[in-house]
Design an enzyme around this catalytic site. Structure first.
Site, mmCIF file in Angstrom:
data_model
loop_
_atom_site.group_PDB
_atom_site.id
_atom_site.type_symbol
_atom_site.label_atom_id
_atom_site.label_comp_id
_atom_site.label_asym_id
_atom_site.label_seq_id
_atom_site.Cartn_x
_atom_site.Cartn_y
_atom_site.Cartn_z
ATOM 1 N N LYS A 1 39.696 31.077 38.502
ATOM 2 C CA LYS A 1 38.899 31.505 39.673
ATOM 3 C C LYS A 1 37.574 30.763 39.758
ATOM 4 O O LYS A 1 37.082 30.473 40.841
ATOM 5 C CB LYS A 1 38.641 33.010 39.650
ATOM 6 C CG LYS A 1 37.931 33.512 38.397
ATOM 7 C CD LYS A 1 38.712 34.605 37.738
ATOM 8 C CE LYS A 1 38.414 34.672 36.264
ATOM 9 N NZ LYS A 1 39.366 35.443 35.511
ATOM 10 N N ILE B 1 48.379 41.057 40.052
ATOM 11 C CA ILE B 1 48.599 41.635 41.392
ATOM 12 C C ILE B 1 48.819 40.505 42.407
ATOM 13 O O ILE B 1 47.982 39.618 42.519
ATOM 14 C CB ILE B 1 47.374 42.481 41.846
ATOM 15 C CG1 ILE B 1 47.072 43.568 40.817
ATOM 16 C CG2 ILE B 1 47.608 43.073 43.221
ATOM 17 C CD1 ILE B 1 45.799 44.366 41.124
ATOM 18 N N ASP C 1 32.050 37.595 37.793
ATOM 19 C CA ASP C 1 33.505 37.419 37.780
ATOM 20 C C ASP C 1 34.122 37.970 39.075
ATOM 21 O O ASP C 1 34.951 37.319 39.720
ATOM 22 C CB ASP C 1 34.071 38.145 36.540
ATOM 23 C CG ASP C 1 35.575 38.140 36.508
ATOM 24 O OD1 ASP C 1 36.152 37.066 36.279
ATOM 25 O OD2 ASP C 1 36.188 39.208 36.723
ATOM 26 N N LYS D 1 36.205 35.923 42.420
ATOM 27 C CA LYS D 1 37.479 36.344 43.018
ATOM 28 C C LYS D 1 37.288 36.688 44.488
ATOM 29 O O LYS D 1 38.101 36.317 45.336
ATOM 30 C CB LYS D 1 38.037 37.536 42.244
ATOM 31 C CG LYS D 1 38.383 37.177 40.799
ATOM 32 C CD LYS D 1 38.601 38.417 39.959
ATOM 33 C CE LYS D 1 38.849 38.065 38.512
ATOM 34 N NZ LYS D 1 38.764 39.233 37.621
ATOM 35 N N GLY E 1 44.932 40.070 31.086
ATOM 36 C CA GLY E 1 45.819 40.162 29.924
ATOM 37 C C GLY E 1 46.866 39.072 29.991
ATOM 38 O O GLY E 1 47.230 38.609 31.084
#
Ligand SMILES: NC(=O)c1ccc[n+]([C@@H]2O[C@H](COP(=O)([O-])OP(=O)(O)OC[C@H]3O[C@@H](n4cnc5c(N)ncnc54)[C@H](OP(=O)(O)O)[C@@H]3O)[C@@H](O)[C@H]2O)c1
Length: 436
Positions: free
Chosen positions: A107, A138, A203, A207, A304
């Protein structure tokens, strides 16, 4: 059967190692789905000698990811190194310029160089896939870019940082302080040793900037994001929110307004009954509000190894299934050259409800002075509650919830109250977000 799709993977850390492992264990099923084998023919990382607990088979080793990116032995370059510049940028650019498809989870790279890289990909007729870069597993990029084509997006918002959501969830559930929950997140591996990037909202901002471009057809502009982290959220805020029927979440919000686009990342009060308020712990969620659909909410694991690898492998499989010579769709939903210049709406014009928590001296006239400052700035109040401070009898807490007003009015009113000299502590202001 068509020839194997030959992939080169740069970066064999948390995500890269999971991708290699899942491509191994799921190889037969992927071959059936894609009609061709996906073969990991080359890899690159910094330390060749490190035991990564994965089987690299006969994959050729490259010390230099740029050399891997330009190798004639690969069809797809998978960048899982990370970082906005350096080796990640140099190798992705090289891969695209030499006509290789690219898959990345990065990102930071896309937030800074996405439009420029998209222009190269589109010129070369190759794919630049990045599903894993936003909200991990997702499938929000494909949903927005493909499934929602034809919809006009008015707002996109979400919980896109698991560390922050974990901390806020624990604070509410256990009555612990921010610092205690941060330590616990670090112990469990949910937060970095230096957590600044996550807890101060950077962060989430990376995104959000990518989603904004897809939602509104504009160039990516991460520098135009209003940013506030969660480190000053206290138990007093969490308890007051709960009493008023709200929960505090760190949201990234992009919204079209009459004066431009609002991009903001900050702690936000959402109604406890809303779907996004039910997203707990490290789980991520993205809500997309459109003219045809109303509000759609996607939620799931946002980070993860395996969750992120799932999105990376989905992107690789899309390339394996694509037909040679087929014109690929634009990277950010419309051709890079047609992305509009970003028009920033001023934060001071933001309209919405506000939660304001004030710790004041317990003196006659304080309440009336606060109410006057609100009225002077045309702020109408939904509620005003006063609490005694259990530990300090000379202080009182006043909690105000406003009807829709503007950021400028709230700032002016709070500045006035501060000047009046009634405050014991810094005032706390948290924006309220509409959510279904
Ligand atoms: N971790 C997540 O949950 C997650 C979720 C979504 C997106 N992402 C994104 O996925 C990317 C990778 O994240 P990660 O967590 O897997 O990172 P990581 O565990 O730190 O792994 C980075 C890998 O890159 C390699 N590397 C670093 N510099 C290099 C260089 N100059 N040349 C070649 N290889 C180099 C490292 O090599 P060595 O192993 O030899 O040191 C390591 O294997 C990042 O862009 C991140 O933002 C991660």
């Amino acid at each position: 059967m068509a020839d194997a799709l030959r992939i080169g993977i740069a970066g064999l850390g948390t995500v890269g190692a999971s991708v290699v492992q899942m491509l191994g264990t799921k190889g037969a099923e992927l071959t059936r789905q894609c009609g061709r084998e996906i073969a990991t023919v080359a890899v690159s990382a910094r330390d060749r000698g490190r035991d990564r607990g994965i089987d690299l088979g006969n994959a050729q080793w490259f010390d230099d990811p740029v050399a891997l990116a330009r190798s004639a032995e690969i069809d797809v370059f998978v960048e899982l190194i990370g970082g906005e510049d350096g080796a990640a940028l140099a190798s992705v650019r090289t891969a695209l310029e030499t006509g290789r498809h690219v898959v990345t989870a990065n990102k930071a790279l896309l937030s800074k160089h996405g439009v420029q890289l998209a222009a190269i990909a589109e010129k070369k007729g190759v794919l630049l896939n990045y599903e894993a870069a936003v909200a991990g597993g997702i499938p929000v990029i494909k949903t927005m870019r493909e499934a929602l084509a034809g919809n006009q997006v008015s707002r996109v918002f979400g919980i896109m940082n698991g560390t922050c959501n974990y901390i806020l969830t624990r604070m509410e559930a256990e009555g612990l302080s921010f610092e205690e929950c941060l330590k616990e997140a670090q112990r469990l591996g949910y937060a970095e040793a230096d957590p600044t990037f996550d807890i101060e909202g950077h962060d989430t901002a990376h995104k959000l900037s990518i989603l904004t471009s897809i939602a509104f057809g504009c160039r990516i502009s991460a520098d135009d994001i209003y940013l506030e982290g969660i480190s000053n959220i206290t138990q007093a805020d969490i308890r007051a929110a709960a009493e008023l029927g709200y929960r505090i979440k760190l949201l990234g919000v992009a919204q079209k307004t009459d004066s431009g686009i609002e991009q903001r990342v900050h702690p936000t009060m959402v109604p406890t009954s809303s779907v996004i308020a039910q997203v707990h712990g490290v789980t991520n969620a993205v809500a997309i509000e459109t003219d045809m659909l109303g509000e759609l909410l996607l939620s799931g694991p946002g980070a993860g190894g395996n969750a992120t690898a799932s999105a990376v492998i989905g992107d690789i499989a899309d390339i394996a299934k694509s037909r040679p010579g087929f014109q690929h769709g634009p990277v950010f939903g419309r051709p890079a050259r047609e992305l509009q210049p970003y028009k920033r709406a001023r934060m001071r014009s933001h309209a919405g409800g506000y939660f304001i928590r004030l710790t004041v001296h317990d003196r006659i006239g304080v309440f009336a002075a606060i109410a006057r400052r609100m009225a002077d700035n045309d702020i109408s109040l939904e509620s005003i509650v006063q609490h005694g401070d259990a530990t300090e009898t000379e202080h009182k807490t006043v909690i105000l919830v406003t009807h829709e007003t503007t950021e400028a009015a709230v700032r002016k009113a709070v500045e006035g109250i501060t000047r009046d000299g009634h405050l014991v502590d810094k005032p706390q202001v948290i924006r309220i977000e509409r959510a279904a």
